[in-house]
Design an enzyme around this catalytic site. Structure first.
Site, PDB file in Angstrom:
ATOM      1  N   GLU A   3       0.856  -1.187   0.000  1.00 56.98           N
ATOM      2  CA  GLU A   3       0.000   0.000   0.000  1.00 56.98           C
ATOM      3  C   GLU A   3       0.889   1.233   0.000  1.00 56.98           C
ATOM      4  O   GLU A   3       2.043   1.159   0.422  1.00 56.98           O
ATOM      5  CB  GLU A   3      -0.848   0.047   1.282  1.00 56.98           C
ATOM      6  CG  GLU A   3      -1.849  -1.061   1.374  1.00 56.98           C
ATOM      7  CD  GLU A   3      -2.436  -1.186   2.784  1.00 56.98           C
ATOM      8  OE1 GLU A   3      -2.254  -0.265   3.602  1.00 56.98           O
ATOM      9  OE2 GLU A   3      -3.055  -2.218   3.042  1.00 56.98           O
ATOM     10  N   LYS A  63       2.098   4.659   1.572  1.00 57.97           N
ATOM     11  CA  LYS A  63       2.132   5.201   2.923  1.00 57.97           C
ATOM     12  C   LYS A  63       1.731   6.666   2.844  1.00 57.97           C
ATOM     13  O   LYS A  63       2.486   7.502   2.322  1.00 57.97           O
ATOM     14  CB  LYS A  63       3.537   5.049   3.509  1.00 57.97           C
ATOM     15  CG  LYS A  63       3.617   5.366   4.974  1.00 57.97           C
ATOM     16  CD  LYS A  63       4.940   4.870   5.553  1.00 57.97           C
ATOM     17  CE  LYS A  63       5.006   5.089   7.046  1.00 57.97           C
ATOM     18  NZ  LYS A  63       4.982   6.489   7.412  1.00 57.97           N
ATOM     19  N   ASP A  96       0.877  10.373   3.963  1.00 56.84           N
ATOM     20  CA  ASP A  96       1.539  11.228   4.934  1.00 56.84           C
ATOM     21  C   ASP A  96       0.532  12.172   5.579  1.00 56.84           C
ATOM     22  O   ASP A  96       0.340  13.299   5.125  1.00 56.84           O
ATOM     23  CB  ASP A  96       2.657  12.005   4.227  1.00 56.84           C
ATOM     24  CG  ASP A  96       3.653  12.549   5.231  1.00 56.84           C
ATOM     25  OD1 ASP A  96       3.566  12.172   6.415  1.00 56.84           O
ATOM     26  OD2 ASP A  96       4.513  13.345   4.833  1.00 56.84           O
ATOM     27  N   TYR A 124      -8.221   7.879   4.198  1.00 56.46           N
ATOM     28  CA  TYR A 124      -8.080   6.597   3.523  1.00 56.46           C
ATOM     29  C   TYR A 124      -7.966   5.513   4.588  1.00 56.46           C
ATOM     30  O   TYR A 124      -7.135   5.618   5.497  1.00 56.46           O
ATOM     31  CB  TYR A 124      -6.809   6.557   2.658  1.00 56.46           C
ATOM     32  CG  TYR A 124      -6.985   7.112   1.276  1.00 56.46           C
ATOM     33  CD1 TYR A 124      -8.206   7.024   0.603  1.00 56.46           C
ATOM     34  CD2 TYR A 124      -5.912   7.708   0.612  1.00 56.46           C
ATOM     35  CE1 TYR A 124      -8.356   7.517  -0.684  1.00 56.46           C
ATOM     36  CE2 TYR A 124      -6.057   8.213  -0.676  1.00 56.46           C
ATOM     37  CZ  TYR A 124      -7.276   8.118  -1.308  1.00 56.46           C
ATOM     38  OH  TYR A 124      -7.420   8.603  -2.567  1.00 56.46           O
ATOM     39  N   LYS A 174      10.576   3.697   3.056  1.00 55.85           N
ATOM     40  CA  LYS A 174      10.419   5.143   2.847  1.00 55.85           C
ATOM     41  C   LYS A 174      11.264   5.581   1.664  1.00 55.85           C
ATOM     42  O   LYS A 174      12.444   5.231   1.580  1.00 55.85           O
ATOM     43  CB  LYS A 174      10.874   5.900   4.089  1.00 55.85           C
ATOM     44  CG  LYS A 174      10.013   5.595   5.299  1.00 55.85           C
ATOM     45  CD  LYS A 174       9.216   6.790   5.697  1.00 55.85           C
ATOM     46  CE  LYS A 174       9.653   7.264   7.042  1.00 55.85           C
ATOM     47  NZ  LYS A 174       9.097   8.483   7.483  1.00 55.85           N
ATOM     48  N   CYS A 218      13.131  48.749  -1.829  1.00 53.37           N
ATOM     49  CA  CYS A 218      12.207  47.933  -2.606  1.00 53.37           C
ATOM     50  C   CYS A 218      12.748  47.769  -4.022  1.00 53.37           C
ATOM     51  O   CYS A 218      13.050  48.761  -4.688  1.00 53.37           O
ATOM     52  CB  CYS A 218      10.833  48.597  -2.644  1.00 53.37           C
ATOM     53  SG  CYS A 218       9.683  47.744  -3.740  1.00 53.37           S
ATOM     54  N   CYS A 228      10.221  49.792  -6.391  1.00 49.77           N
ATOM     55  CA  CYS A 228       9.965  51.235  -6.364  1.00 49.77           C
ATOM     56  C   CYS A 228      11.036  52.013  -5.624  1.00 49.77           C
ATOM     57  O   CYS A 228      10.975  53.242  -5.559  1.00 49.77           O
ATOM     58  CB  CYS A 228       8.578  51.513  -5.780  1.00 49.77           C
ATOM     59  SG  CYS A 228       8.487  51.209  -4.017  1.00 49.77           S
ATOM     60  N   CYS A 235       7.753  46.525   1.807  1.00 50.44           N
ATOM     61  CA  CYS A 235       7.828  47.838   1.180  1.00 50.44           C
ATOM     62  C   CYS A 235       6.615  48.616   1.657  1.00 50.44           C
ATOM     63  O   CYS A 235       5.487  48.208   1.425  1.00 50.44           O
ATOM     64  CB  CYS A 235       7.792  47.694  -0.341  1.00 50.44           C
ATOM     65  SG  CYS A 235       7.475  49.286  -1.128  1.00 50.44           S
ATOM     66  N   CYS A 258       3.774  51.614  -5.085  1.00 48.09           N
ATOM     67  CA  CYS A 258       4.661  50.540  -5.512  1.00 48.09           C
ATOM     68  C   CYS A 258       3.945  49.680  -6.560  1.00 48.09           C
ATOM     69  O   CYS A 258       2.943  49.026  -6.256  1.00 48.09           O
ATOM     70  CB  CYS A 258       5.063  49.724  -4.287  1.00 48.09           C
ATOM     71  SG  CYS A 258       6.120  48.334  -4.680  1.00 48.09           S
TER      72      CYS A 258
HETATM   73  S1  IVH Z   1      -0.512   0.233   8.658  1.00 50.66           S
HETATM   74  C1  IVH Z   1       0.935  -1.427  13.022  1.00 50.66           C
HETATM   75  N1  IVH Z   1      -0.820   1.346   6.325  1.00 50.66           N
HETATM   76  O1  IVH Z   1       2.250   5.204   8.891  1.00 50.66           O
HETATM   77  C2  IVH Z   1       0.874  -0.207  12.187  1.00 50.66           C
HETATM   78  N2  IVH Z   1       0.040   2.678   8.094  1.00 50.66           N
HETATM   79  O2  IVH Z   1       4.077   3.842  11.475  1.00 50.66           O
HETATM   80  C3  IVH Z   1      -0.126  -0.363  11.107  1.00 50.66           C
HETATM   81  N3  IVH Z   1       0.425   5.023   7.462  1.00 50.66           N
HETATM   82  O3  IVH Z   1       1.334   6.757  11.463  1.00 50.66           O
HETATM   83  C4  IVH Z   1      -0.093   0.806  10.219  1.00 50.66           C
HETATM   84  N4  IVH Z   1      -0.231   4.842   5.364  1.00 50.66           N
HETATM   85  O4  IVH Z   1      -0.797   6.181  10.165  1.00 50.66           O
HETATM   86  C5  IVH Z   1      -0.412   1.524   7.599  1.00 50.66           C
HETATM   87  N5  IVH Z   1      -1.203   2.213   4.200  1.00 50.66           N
HETATM   88  C6  IVH Z   1      -0.812   2.380   5.463  1.00 50.66           C
HETATM   89  C7  IVH Z   1      -0.358   3.621   5.940  1.00 50.66           C
HETATM   90  C8  IVH Z   1       0.071   3.739   7.267  1.00 50.66           C
HETATM   91  C9  IVH Z   1       0.237   5.658   6.294  1.00 50.66           C
HETATM   92  C10 IVH Z   1       0.975   5.649   8.679  1.00 50.66           C
HETATM   93  C11 IVH Z   1       0.248   5.297   9.940  1.00 50.66           C
HETATM   94  C12 IVH Z   1       1.298   5.450  11.004  1.00 50.66           C
HETATM   95  C13 IVH Z   1       2.552   5.174  10.260  1.00 50.66           C
HETATM   96  C14 IVH Z   1       3.030   3.789  10.595  1.00 50.66           C
END
Ligand code: IVH
Length: 717
Positions: free
Chosen positions: A113, A115, A117, A225, A315, A409, A412, A427, A433
């Site tokens: 999946e 990740k 943010d 999500y 990451k 500035c 001007c 300014c 200006c």
């Molecule tokens: S699973 C046991 N799936 O990443 C932990 N986490 O350290 C299960 N996060 O802050 C987490 N996308 O909120 C999982 N597809 C995803 C994610 C996800 C973002 C975040 C989660 C947490 C950190 C995990």
């Protein structure tokens, strides 16, 4: 009769839930926006009349309006752990080997999946209804932010009875995030209002979830999500992928980017595939999460103290590039703030070619020890605009030129000033200006202000350069110069005609948007609307003192001072007269809200602190609807000080000294006729007109409101 009403409320509630699902999860608009709005308004009306039949998860709850003074905390039924992190592919292979050893070579699948943010969130559903939203907190306890979470429009408040059977109670975990376009808009608005910018969408999302007024949260258009399903006892699904499919079938938003992989090589393919593609998504992502699919296998693998052994996060390295800094350009904004912008040798970075980067301010230039000709590192974090993060000192050319921040500035020549506590130089030549004047014009004609058809930012800038216009009022003299305009390159008679019509139509733009268009510092859309509704005419507004202005709910001292000072300037008054002569709306049309009673006629109130049952704005409404007046300062003439929680001691002392009675919220409510719920007025306001907005904080202007109408949200996903 009442059962009829009850049925009607239920039918409307279900219909609206269905339309929301179609719209947000499936991208299908079954009915025109207007029809959706009408149904929502009708439901709100019925709910007001028959509050006993309101469903707790009614779609009307989306507008927010709940004030939480301090979030209660709740213990997580299942601790919220974090994930082991890695930046290396070799580590992923090691993870795979560990997992396979742990499972003694059994067949296995991974779910990959993205990740996301944002902010981790745990949601509880009971009998198909969303009952609680809790933040991660320390992993054991988190903040209960249910009313804020309810404002997330893609999140079903009540689930569809489709797909696999739903357990009577279960938990969904996922990520709350601010979509990138929403973040960009929020920051653009903050910049226009001279406010500090938010660092990245994650901070924006987490800050938003902590706001105490859920109506403000609604205005910020967060999304969610889902990525985990948890239930008491044994999980009813054999695999994580089956649970994701079920969540989706029940109406929960699951990003369709996940993939089932049979081998670690397939996992790495997924990792590579999304390395660049992730930048095409409207959500910030910082990696990939890899999870063993089979729940029994997950159980076998178990957990370390901190994280599951069956999952890992890969990451992506923060995207950075090295390129040459050629020169620094100094941009002057609408409010005179000078921003340094680095012009670079073009370099590919995170899916785009970067030619410019922000350096924030003079302090930053000094802190980085930047010189022209340096090779610099640029990064795109969650941020939209790349920034310079460092200098490759080893590669510094001998002839690198130290950067001398201008003292005047660049546009001007006026000496720059740096107001106390501000990071930017400004300014001060507001009236002369050119880039400031031009930016003011661009703001006036912009979509959210006068929205003048045929007159975009570029055209108005061109007219300004050609001295065809000088200020907003002079735009309305353009039709008289039609002949001259038609001679311009790329203009032609048709364009002139369109412009003339656009200008004519803009004379119907309501007063609140005209007021916003004036570009008074700190007066964003929300504040403009509050001021327009309160004073109704520009003359009344211009006559108000800073103290009076500060008494308007949502208008703090800084805004009040700024507005009062603006109207003091003779040139601004002249501008207003010019607009009046042109026929622009300088007053709200239509009826002023009719009082509900005159029970409070002749009485004045000061509201202070945080209230239990209603927001400050609701109480203010309530007082005004019953003939009372609100003021900002405590004087002998004041009738009552209404004291909420956390009221400052100075106010209490002053009121006691002047013998002004201090009353509670309940005592105030007891003074007005029963049967009238203040929230009605607020709901009416929010749902009744298409331009409504949720209340914003006093010193912030927020992006446009939670449209009651899903169609206005745009289809982000
Ligand atoms: S699973 C046991 N799936 O990443 C932990 N986490 O350290 C299960 N996060 O802050 C987490 N996308 O909120 C999982 N597809 C995803 C994610 C996800 C973002 C975040 C989660 C947490 C950190 C995990």
């Amino acid at each position: 009769m009442t059962t009829d009403i009850q049925q009607q409320i239920t039918a409307l509630t279900e219909r609206l839930h269905h339309l929301n699902y179609q719209y947000y999860q499936r991208d299908i608009s079954e009915v025109p926006d207007q029809e959706f709005d009408q149904m929502l308004a009708e439901l709100a009306r019925l709910e007001r009349e028959y509050p006993q039949f309101v469903h707790p998860n009614s779609p009307t709850q989306r507008v927010g309006g709940t004030i939480t003074k301090q979030f209660p905390t709740a213990e997580h039924r299942y601790p919220m752990l974090s994930l082991g992190n890695t930046y290396s592919e070799a580590d992923l292979r090691e993870f795979d080997e560990r997992v396979r050893r742990g499972l003694e070579g059994a067949d296995l699948h991974y779910v990959c999946e993205l990740k996301f943010d944002g902010v981790a969130m745990s949601l509880t559903y009971q009998d198909g209804q969303l009952t609680q939203g809790v933040t991660r907190g320390d992993g054991t306890r988190g903040d209960v932010v249910t009313s804020n979470v309810r404002t997330i429009r893609t999140l079903p408040l009540h689930l569809r009875a489709e797909g696999p059977t739903q357990p009577s109670e279960f938990e969904v975990r996922g990520e709350v995030f601010m979509p990138l376009p929403v973040f960009a808009e929020l920051n653009a608005e903050r910049e226009a209002n001279g406010e500090a910018l938010l660092a990245n969408p994650r901070n924006a999302a987490s800050g938003t979830l902590k706001l105490q007024d859920s109506a403000q949260v609604a205005a910020r258009k967060l999304r969610f999500y889902a990525y985990s399903f948890l239930m008491p006892g044994r999980n009813q699904f054999p695999t994580h992928s089956a649970s994701l499919e079920a969540l989706q079938a029940w109406g929960l938003p699951v990003s369709d980017t996940w993939r089932l992989c049979g081998t670690i090589d397939e996992v790495l393919d997924f990792v590579h595939e999304w390395e660049k593609k992730r930048f095409t998504l409207p959500v910030a992502t910082d990696g990939i999460v890899i999870k063993v699919d089979d729940f029994r296998q997950q159980e076998l693998l178990g957990f370390t103290a901190k994280s599951p052994r069956w999952a890992i996060a890969y990451k992506y390295p923060a995207e950075a590039a090295r390129t040459r800094l050629n020169t620094i350009q100094y941009q002057v904004g609408r409010t005179g703030a000078v921003t340094p912008v680095a012009l670079l040798d073009p370099v590919p970075l995170a899916g785009t070619v970067v030619k410019r980067a922000s350096v924030h301010n003079a302090n930053q230039i000094a802190a980085l020890d930047l010189r022209l000709g340096d090779l610099v590192f640029v990064e795109k974090g969650g941020e939209i605009i790349p920034k310079i993060t460092g200098v490759d000192f080893a590669a510094r050319p001998a002839d690198a030129v130290p950067i001398v921040y201008p003292t005047e500035c660049p546009a001007c020549g006026t000496p720059l000033i740096r107001p106390e506590g501000e990071a930017h130089f400004r300014c001060p030549n507001e009236r002369g200006c050119p880039p400031q004047l031009k930016a003011k014009l661009e703001h006036f004609v912009s979509r959210k202000a006068m929205n003048i058809d045929g007159l975009g930012a570029e055209t108005v800038g061109r007219f300004f350069d050609l001295r065809l216009v000088t200020n907003a009022a002079s735009l309305y003299d353009l039709p008289a110069k039609a002949h001259e305009l038609a001679q311009l390159e790329r203009m032609g008679e048709k364009s002139v005609q369109r412009l003339t019509t656009g200008l004519e139509q803009s004379k119907q733009v309501p007063f609140d948007r005209v007021l916003f268009g004036l570009g008074i510092r700190y007066v964003g859309e929300t504040v403009a609307e509050k001021l327009a509704n309160h004073y109704r005419t520009i003359d009344a507004l211009a006559a108000a003192s800073a103290t009076e202005l500060a008494a308007v709910p949502e208008v703090g001292g800084v805004i009040a001072e700024s507005v009062a000072a603006w109207f003091q300037e003779p040139e601004n008054r002249q501008l207003v007269e010019g607009l009046r002569a042109a026929g622009v709306q300088l007053a709200l049309t239509g009826e002023a809200p009719q009082p509900v009673s005159d029970r409070l006629a002749g009485l004045t109130f000061v509201l202070s602190g945080v209230f239990e049952q209603h927001s400050r704005e609701e109480l203010q409404h309530l007082i005004q609807q019953n003939g009372g007046k609100i003021t900002g300062s405590i004087s002998k003439k004041l009738s009552y000080l209404v004291a909420g929680d956390k009221m400052g001691p100075a106010k209490r002392e002053k009121a006691t000294e002047l013998k002004v009675p201090i009353i509670t919220e309940n005592e105030l409510l007891a003074m007005i006729p029963t049967g009238f719920d203040a929230t009605d007025a607020v709901l009416d306001q929010m749902l009744g007109t298409p331009t409504t907005e949720a209340p914003a904080t006093s010193d912030e202007a927020l992006p446009p409101a939670p449209a009651s109408n899903p169609g206005q949200q745009g289809t982000l996903f």
